[in-house]
Write a protein that holds these residues in place. Structure first.
Motif, short mmCIF file in Angstrom:
data_model
loop_
_atom_site.label_atom_id
_atom_site.label_comp_id
_atom_site.label_asym_id
_atom_site.label_seq_id
_atom_site.Cartn_x
_atom_site.Cartn_y
_atom_site.Cartn_z
N ASN A 1 0.53 -1.20 0.05
CA ASN A 1 0.39 -0.06 0.01
C ASN A 1 0.77 1.04 0.06
N PHE A 2 0.22 2.04 -1.05
CA PHE A 2 1.50 3.26 -0.92
C PHE A 2 0.46 4.72 0.07
N ILE A 3 0.92 5.45 1.02
CA ILE A 3 -0.38 7.19 1.16
C ILE A 3 1.06 8.10 0.94
N ASP A 4 0.44 9.09 -0.31
CA ASP A 4 0.71 10.37 0.27
C ASP A 4 0.80 11.08 1.32
N GLY A 5 2.36 11.79 1.47
CA GLY A 5 2.56 12.28 3.20
C GLY A 5 3.39 13.75 2.45
N GLU A 6 3.34 14.54 3.69
CA GLU A 6 4.59 15.77 3.68
C GLU A 6 5.17 15.29 4.89
N TYR A 7 6.75 14.96 3.95
CA TYR A 7 7.69 14.97 5.35
C TYR A 7 8.05 16.18 6.29
N LEU A 8 7.72 16.08 7.84
CA LEU A 8 7.70 16.42 8.92
C LEU A 8 9.29 16.87 9.10
N GLY A 9 9.80 15.74 9.13
CA GLY A 9 11.67 15.68 9.74
C GLY A 9 11.65 14.22 10.72
N SER A 10 12.62 14.57 11.49
CA SER A 10 13.22 13.65 11.94
C SER A 10 13.69 13.54 13.01
N ASP A 11 12.97 12.64 13.80
CA ASP A 11 13.90 12.85 15.70
C ASP A 11 14.54 11.62 15.87
N GLN A 12 16.00 11.46 16.54
CA GLN A 12 16.56 10.21 16.55
C GLN A 12 16.48 8.77 15.94
N GLY A 13 16.27 8.52 15.29
CA GLY A 13 15.84 8.03 13.98
C GLY A 13 14.21 7.76 13.28
N THR A 14 13.23 8.55 14.02
CA THR A 14 11.75 8.54 13.94
C THR A 14 11.34 9.50 12.86
N SER A 15 10.58 9.20 11.55
CA SER A 15 10.45 9.80 10.97
C SER A 15 8.98 10.47 11.29
N CYS A 16 8.34 11.79 10.79
CA CYS A 16 6.99 11.88 10.74
C CYS A 16 6.03 12.77 9.69
N VAL A 17 5.78 12.05 8.74
CA VAL A 17 5.42 12.07 7.79
C VAL A 17 3.36 12.00 8.11
N ARG A 18 2.97 13.37 7.65
CA ARG A 18 1.65 14.09 7.54
C ARG A 18 1.07 13.24 6.16
N VAL A 19 -0.10 12.30 6.76
CA VAL A 19 -0.98 11.71 5.12
C VAL A 19 -2.15 12.14 5.04
N SER A 20 -2.91 13.83 6.03
CA SER A 20 -4.05 14.37 6.47
C SER A 20 -3.91 15.40 6.81
N LYS A 21 -4.99 16.52 7.26
CA LYS A 21 -4.83 17.85 7.48
C LYS A 21 -4.86 17.15 9.31
N THR A 22 -5.23 16.49 9.99
CA THR A 22 -4.67 15.92 10.93
C THR A 22 -4.39 14.53 11.92
N VAL A 23 -4.01 14.18 10.73
CA VAL A 23 -3.17 12.49 10.74
C VAL A 23 -1.79 12.43 10.86
N THR A 24 -1.30 12.16 10.81
CA THR A 24 0.15 12.04 11.01
C THR A 24 0.84 10.48 11.63
N LEU A 25 1.59 9.90 10.47
CA LEU A 25 2.08 8.38 10.60
C LEU A 25 4.07 9.02 10.98
N GLN A 26 4.40 7.30 11.73
CA GLN A 26 5.74 8.14 12.16
C GLN A 26 6.31 6.35 11.70
N SER A 27 8.03 6.62 11.13
CA SER A 27 8.34 5.54 10.23
C SER A 27 9.75 5.68 10.67
N ARG A 28 10.08 3.99 11.78
CA ARG A 28 11.91 3.87 11.98
C ARG A 28 12.71 3.18 10.79
N ASP A 29 11.75 2.96 9.57
CA ASP A 29 12.80 2.08 8.74
C ASP A 29 13.71 2.64 8.26
#
Length: 374
Positions: free
Chosen positions: A241-269
């Motif tokens: 599955n692919f979900i488009d988003g906006e990269y918000l930055g990373s902290d200690q290897g964890t990235s944060c991506v905004r996928v809607s106005k109110t929802v963000t997803l984290q990635s440690r990959d």
């Protein structure tokens, strides 16, 4: 026992009518390794195999087997066995005569031929079929005859060009295991062409994924499935599955991506080196496997910052139920979720609102402009 030899491809290129079909390709295959060339139609995998076999010559580069440069040798001088897609058995010859043919061409003694043919038919579990003709045996048995004929002269390398594509699903799966058993037994180096990713995952020590005449990733089945280097590989090896988003930055290897106005997803990959390619505010694509998403029903206390969607359908596919979820805040994107059959997914009904829960370790992160399947 046969001892396979290594294969080395260095800067190999091939053009037809001015069009490049294999481009500056380099690959090292270990002795005794089973490697699959995997890719869609037109990716160059069969052309590459034909150059190793000697049925095509490269315009650039070098091909070696062991210490021998075979780049421009005739096919019959390469000591390479070949199994074709349609087996290419001689219809007027018996099973035993088909297997014996390469040895007769080499002028081997009749006694030695009989002994070797018996040995090979035992290896492929066709003892007792010596006097039958190809039309008198099944497709799977014909395939075994072709393997026996390719191995009878003890080549260090065996090339296989989609040999199972004409078989039905059950027989194809059985023959995958049979070919792997034979390869493990004799120790020959195998280069196997397929467009079937499940086949490649089942049989291979390593997989070389090709697209547009180039290698895009080479690795073990586990590496390619869990650590795909691009959206193309992620989508071609298994479901994704692919979900488009906006990269918000990373902290200690964890990235944060905004996928809607109110929802963000984290990635440690992503690794630190990979994160250096992302910039705050950049358009990105996150990817997650269907089996790595957990579903639960929404509740009155559910937070607005959770990833939610509406169940569109639930489809039974055997070992799992495929739940299709229409996501909120993603322009109606459809997400596939695999729920094990034993988990009673019937609690989800069409039209029901659900929360999608994803472990950050399972979320892959790619630039938005990274290519998908071509």
């Amino acid at each position: 026992m046969l001892i396979g030899e290594s294969i080395n491809l260095t800067g190999v290129g091939k053009q037809f009518g001015g069009k490049s079909v294999v481009e500056d390709l380099s690959l090292d295959v270990k002795a005794g390794e089973f490697i699959s060339l995997l890719g869609p139609s037109g990716s160059g995998k069969t052309t590459l195999l034909m150059m190793i076999a000697g049925f095509e010559y490269p315009n650039t580069g070098q091909i070696s087997v062991g210490s021998r440069d075979i780049t421009y040798l005739a096919p019959n001088r390469r000591a390479v066995g070949m199994v074709f897609q349609k087996y290419a058995l001689f219809p007027h010859m018996t099973v035993a005569q088909n297997v014996a043919f390469p040895l007769k061409m080499r002028g081997a003694a009749t006694k030695d031929i009989a002994c070797r043919v018996s040995e090979m038919l035992g290896l492929v579990q066709l003892a007792g079929f010596e006097s039958r003709y190809p039309h008198q045996v099944s497709g799977g048995q014909q395939q075994r005859v072709a393997v026996a004929r390719a191995l009878v002269a003890e080549p260090p390398v065996l090339l296989m060009d989609e040999p199972l594509s004409a078989l039905d699903k059950k027989l194809r799966e059985s023959m995958q295991l049979e070919i792997k058993r034979i390869q493990n037994r004799v120790g020959v180096t195998v280069v196997y062409v397929t467009h079937d990713q499940e086949e490649a995952l089942t049989m291979s020590d390593r997989i070389a994924v090709m697209s547009g005449g180039r290698l895009v990733q080479v690795g073990s089945p586990l590496d390619l499935y869990h650590r795909p280097s691009s959206p193309f590989v992620a989508e071609f090896i298994g479901k994704m599955n692919f979900i488009d988003g906006e990269y918000l930055g990373s902290d200690q290897g964890t990235s944060c991506v905004r996928v809607s106005k109110t929802v963000t997803l984290q990635s440690r990959d992503a690794t630190g080196a990979q994160l250096a390619h992302f910039r705050t505010g950049a358009a990105v694509r996150v990817a997650v496997r269907p089996e790595q998403i957990a579903l639960r029903a929404t509740s009155p206390g559910s937070s607005k910052d959770q990833l939610t969607g509406t169940v569109e359908s639930v489809i039974f596919v055997g070992q799992a139920h495929l739940v299709l979820v229409r996501m909120e805040g993603q322009g109606g994107s459809l997400v596939e979720v695999h729920v094990p059959s034993g988990a009673r997914p019937t609690v989800f009904a069409q039209g029901e609102m659900v929360v999608l829960e994803i472990d950050p370790a399972d979320v892959k992160l790619y630039p938005r402009d990274a290519g998908r399947t071509r």
